[in-house]
Design a protein around this motif. Structure first.
Motif, mmCIF file in Angstrom:
data_model
loop_
_atom_site.group_PDB
_atom_site.id
_atom_site.type_symbol
_atom_site.label_atom_id
_atom_site.label_comp_id
_atom_site.label_asym_id
_atom_site.label_seq_id
_atom_site.Cartn_x
_atom_site.Cartn_y
_atom_site.Cartn_z
ATOM 1 N N THR A 116 13.301 74.999 15.311
ATOM 2 C CA THR A 116 14.619 74.428 15.050
ATOM 3 C C THR A 116 14.461 73.172 14.208
ATOM 4 N N ILE A 117 15.160 73.136 13.090
ATOM 5 C CA ILE A 117 15.157 71.943 12.246
ATOM 6 C C ILE A 117 16.432 71.163 12.510
ATOM 7 N N SER A 118 16.298 69.844 12.542
ATOM 8 C CA SER A 118 17.463 68.990 12.761
ATOM 9 C C SER A 118 17.262 67.698 11.982
ATOM 10 N N ARG A 119 18.304 66.912 11.866
ATOM 11 C CA ARG A 119 18.169 65.658 11.127
ATOM 12 C C ARG A 119 19.084 64.594 11.694
ATOM 13 N N ASP A 120 18.663 63.359 11.449
ATOM 14 C CA ASP A 120 19.448 62.180 11.788
ATOM 15 C C ASP A 120 19.660 61.436 10.482
ATOM 16 N N ASN A 121 20.833 61.601 9.889
ATOM 17 C CA ASN A 121 21.088 61.010 8.567
ATOM 18 C C ASN A 121 21.036 59.484 8.599
ATOM 19 N N ALA A 122 21.423 58.902 9.692
ATOM 20 C CA ALA A 122 21.409 57.440 9.796
ATOM 21 C C ALA A 122 19.983 56.896 9.721
ATOM 22 N N LYS A 123 19.022 57.722 10.130
ATOM 23 C CA LYS A 123 17.622 57.301 10.119
ATOM 24 C C LYS A 123 16.825 57.947 8.989
ATOM 25 N N ASN A 124 17.509 58.734 8.147
ATOM 26 C CA ASN A 124 16.812 59.468 7.061
ATOM 27 C C ASN A 124 15.621 60.239 7.613
ATOM 28 N N THR A 125 15.820 60.889 8.732
ATOM 29 C CA THR A 125 14.734 61.554 9.446
ATOM 30 C C THR A 125 15.100 62.998 9.759
ATOM 31 N N ILE A 126 14.116 63.871 9.591
ATOM 32 C CA ILE A 126 14.277 65.235 10.061
ATOM 33 C C ILE A 126 13.213 65.542 11.108
ATOM 34 N N TYR A 127 13.514 66.569 11.891
ATOM 35 C CA TYR A 127 12.616 66.984 12.955
ATOM 36 C C TYR A 127 12.415 68.496 12.866
ATOM 37 N N LEU A 128 11.282 68.933 13.339
ATOM 38 C CA LEU A 128 11.030 70.363 13.460
ATOM 39 C C LEU A 128 10.523 70.612 14.872
ATOM 40 N N GLN A 129 11.375 71.176 15.696
ATOM 41 C CA GLN A 129 10.986 71.556 17.049
ATOM 42 C C GLN A 129 10.362 72.935 16.970
ATOM 43 N N MET A 130 9.102 73.035 17.342
ATOM 44 C CA MET A 130 8.367 74.299 17.255
ATOM 45 C C MET A 130 8.037 74.773 18.658
ATOM 46 N N ASN A 131 8.607 75.889 19.048
ATOM 47 C CA ASN A 131 8.374 76.476 20.365
ATOM 48 C C ASN A 131 7.666 77.817 20.234
#
Length: 115
Positions: free
Chosen positions: A65-80
């Motif tokens: 699952t990819i997600s992002r926090d625009n306020a922090k200019n950050t993306i995440y990749l949750q890998m299960n």
């Protein structure tokens, strides 16, 4: 270009989980994750637009699952449910507004899944 810094890689057993993070030094539009193994081309894993629209490679759908926090200019990749074939160097990528291709890349981070 913007600077991209990845974190969160490492070694995990098959079936386990990891979260990758990528921080951009400035405002960007679409961001994503690619991965590469020795002798192979870099392949798309997932992308996310600034509006939150996502796209996944078939090989990771339902597990990542990819997600992002625009306020922090950050993306995440949750890998299960990680598999040994997910072992690769993972790269964060970003496009600024009006860029057609990903113009900024991170240094890459190793993810190793043991069987």
């Amino acid at each position: 270009q913007v600077q991209l810094v990845e974190s969160g890689g490492g070694l995990v057993q098959a079936g386990g989980s990891l979260i990758l993070s990528c921080v951009a030094s400035g405002s960007v539009n679409t961001m994503g994750w690619y991965r590469q193994t020795p002798g192979n081309q870099r392949e798309l894993v997932a992308t996310i637009t600034s509006a939150g629209a996502t796209n996944y490679a078939d090989s990771v759908k339902g597990r990542f699952t990819i997600s992002r926090d625009n306020a922090k200019n950050t993306i995440y990749l949750q890998m299960n449910s990680l598999k040994p074939e997910d072992t690769a160097v993972y790269y964060c990528a970003a496009k600024r507004l009006l860029e057609i291709r990903f113009g900024s890349w991170g240094q890459g981070i190793q993810v190793t899944v043991s069987s």
